[in-house]
Write a protein that holds these residues in place. Structure first.
Motif, PDB file in Angstrom:
ATOM      1  N   MET A 219       0.820  -1.185   0.000  1.00  0.00           N
ATOM      2  CA  MET A 219       0.000   0.000   0.000  1.00  0.00           C
ATOM      3  C   MET A 219       0.872   1.260   0.000  1.00  0.00           C
ATOM      4  O   MET A 219       0.743   2.082  -0.863  1.00  0.00           O
ATOM      5  N   ILE A 220       1.770   1.381   0.972  1.00  0.00           N
ATOM      6  CA  ILE A 220       2.704   2.508   1.023  1.00  0.00           C
ATOM      7  C   ILE A 220       4.088   1.944   1.329  1.00  0.00           C
ATOM      8  O   ILE A 220       4.260   1.199   2.283  1.00  0.00           O
ATOM      9  N   LYS A 221       5.068   2.307   0.478  1.00  0.00           N
ATOM     10  CA  LYS A 221       6.433   1.814   0.656  1.00  0.00           C
ATOM     11  C   LYS A 221       7.424   2.975   0.577  1.00  0.00           C
ATOM     12  O   LYS A 221       7.176   3.942  -0.136  1.00  0.00           O
ATOM     13  N   GLU A 222       8.500   2.824   1.294  1.00  0.00           N
ATOM     14  CA  GLU A 222       9.589   3.806   1.251  1.00  0.00           C
ATOM     15  C   GLU A 222      10.456   3.522   0.021  1.00  0.00           C
ATOM     16  O   GLU A 222      10.667   2.370  -0.332  1.00  0.00           O
ATOM     17  N   SER A 223      10.945   4.573  -0.631  1.00  0.00           N
ATOM     18  CA  SER A 223      11.895   4.403  -1.733  1.00  0.00           C
ATOM     19  C   SER A 223      13.003   5.441  -1.581  1.00  0.00           C
ATOM     20  O   SER A 223      12.905   6.335  -0.747  1.00  0.00           O
ATOM     21  N   ARG A 224      14.026   5.337  -2.414  1.00  0.00           N
ATOM     22  CA  ARG A 224      15.150   6.281  -2.327  1.00  0.00           C
ATOM     23  C   ARG A 224      14.710   7.716  -2.622  1.00  0.00           C
ATOM     24  O   ARG A 224      15.213   8.660  -2.049  1.00  0.00           O
ATOM     25  N   GLU A 225      13.757   7.860  -3.539  1.00  0.00           N
ATOM     26  CA  GLU A 225      13.331   9.190  -3.973  1.00  0.00           C
ATOM     27  C   GLU A 225      12.182   9.771  -3.154  1.00  0.00           C
ATOM     28  O   GLU A 225      11.848  10.936  -3.289  1.00  0.00           O
ATOM     29  N   GLY A 226      11.546   8.948  -2.341  1.00  0.00           N
ATOM     30  CA  GLY A 226      10.405   9.415  -1.562  1.00  0.00           C
ATOM     31  C   GLY A 226       9.571   8.246  -1.087  1.00  0.00           C
ATOM     32  O   GLY A 226      10.084   7.298  -0.518  1.00  0.00           O
ATOM     33  N   THR A 227       8.279   8.282  -1.362  1.00  0.00           N
ATOM     34  CA  THR A 227       7.357   7.239  -0.934  1.00  0.00           C
ATOM     35  C   THR A 227       6.565   6.749  -2.136  1.00  0.00           C
ATOM     36  O   THR A 227       6.138   7.552  -2.967  1.00  0.00           O
ATOM     37  N   ILE A 228       6.377   5.437  -2.222  1.00  0.00           N
ATOM     38  CA  ILE A 228       5.558   4.845  -3.282  1.00  0.00           C
ATOM     39  C   ILE A 228       4.176   4.558  -2.703  1.00  0.00           C
ATOM     40  O   ILE A 228       4.051   3.875  -1.689  1.00  0.00           O
ATOM     41  N   LEU A 229       3.166   5.087  -3.353  1.00  0.00           N
ATOM     42  CA  LEU A 229       1.781   4.901  -2.953  1.00  0.00           C
ATOM     43  C   LEU A 229       1.126   3.983  -3.977  1.00  0.00           C
ATOM     44  O   LEU A 229       1.132   4.283  -5.165  1.00  0.00           O
ATOM     45  N   GLN A 230       0.589   2.856  -3.519  1.00  0.00           N
ATOM     46  CA  GLN A 230      -0.084   1.933  -4.419  1.00  0.00           C
ATOM     47  C   GLN A 230      -1.570   2.222  -4.366  1.00  0.00           C
ATOM     48  O   GLN A 230      -2.184   2.147  -3.303  1.00  0.00           O
ATOM     49  N   ILE A 231      -2.135   2.575  -5.525  1.00  0.00           N
ATOM     50  CA  ILE A 231      -3.535   3.000  -5.557  1.00  0.00           C
ATOM     51  C   ILE A 231      -4.325   2.234  -6.612  1.00  0.00           C
ATOM     52  O   ILE A 231      -3.763   1.591  -7.495  1.00  0.00           O
TER      53      ILE A 231
END
Length: 92
Positions: A1-13
């Protein structure tokens, strides 16, 4: 659903185009994605542009679709925000 990444946050929608208004609907527990209604048709990238505009304004940062341009299930990169900040701003 929400994951941390190097560039910011990945939101799965998951997106529901052609809605009456653009808003966050809640969480789809089965798909483990955040449901967002978009008041634009899925034609010529209109729904994608509306989604990016909505999330950019809501989160006050740069937002980019990183997966799922032509799908209802999308991964969105939210630049320069941590998971907790995203959750607070989205109210989830």
């Amino acid at each position: 659903m929400i994951k941390e990444s190097r560039e910011g946050t990945i939101l799965q929608i998951i997106v529901k185009p052609n809605s009456k208004e653009t808003k966050i609907e809640g969480i789809d527990e089965w798909r483990k994605r955040i449901k967002i209604s978009v008041a634009a048709p899925p034609v010529g990238g209109k729904a994608n542009r509306e989604l990016v505009r909505f999330l950019s304004k809501l989160l006050n940062t740069e937002v980019k679709i990183v997966r799922g341009e032509t799908s209802r299930e999308k991964d969105i990169l939210i630049k320069n925000l941590k998971i907790q900040e995203v959750k607070e701003k989205l109210g989830i």
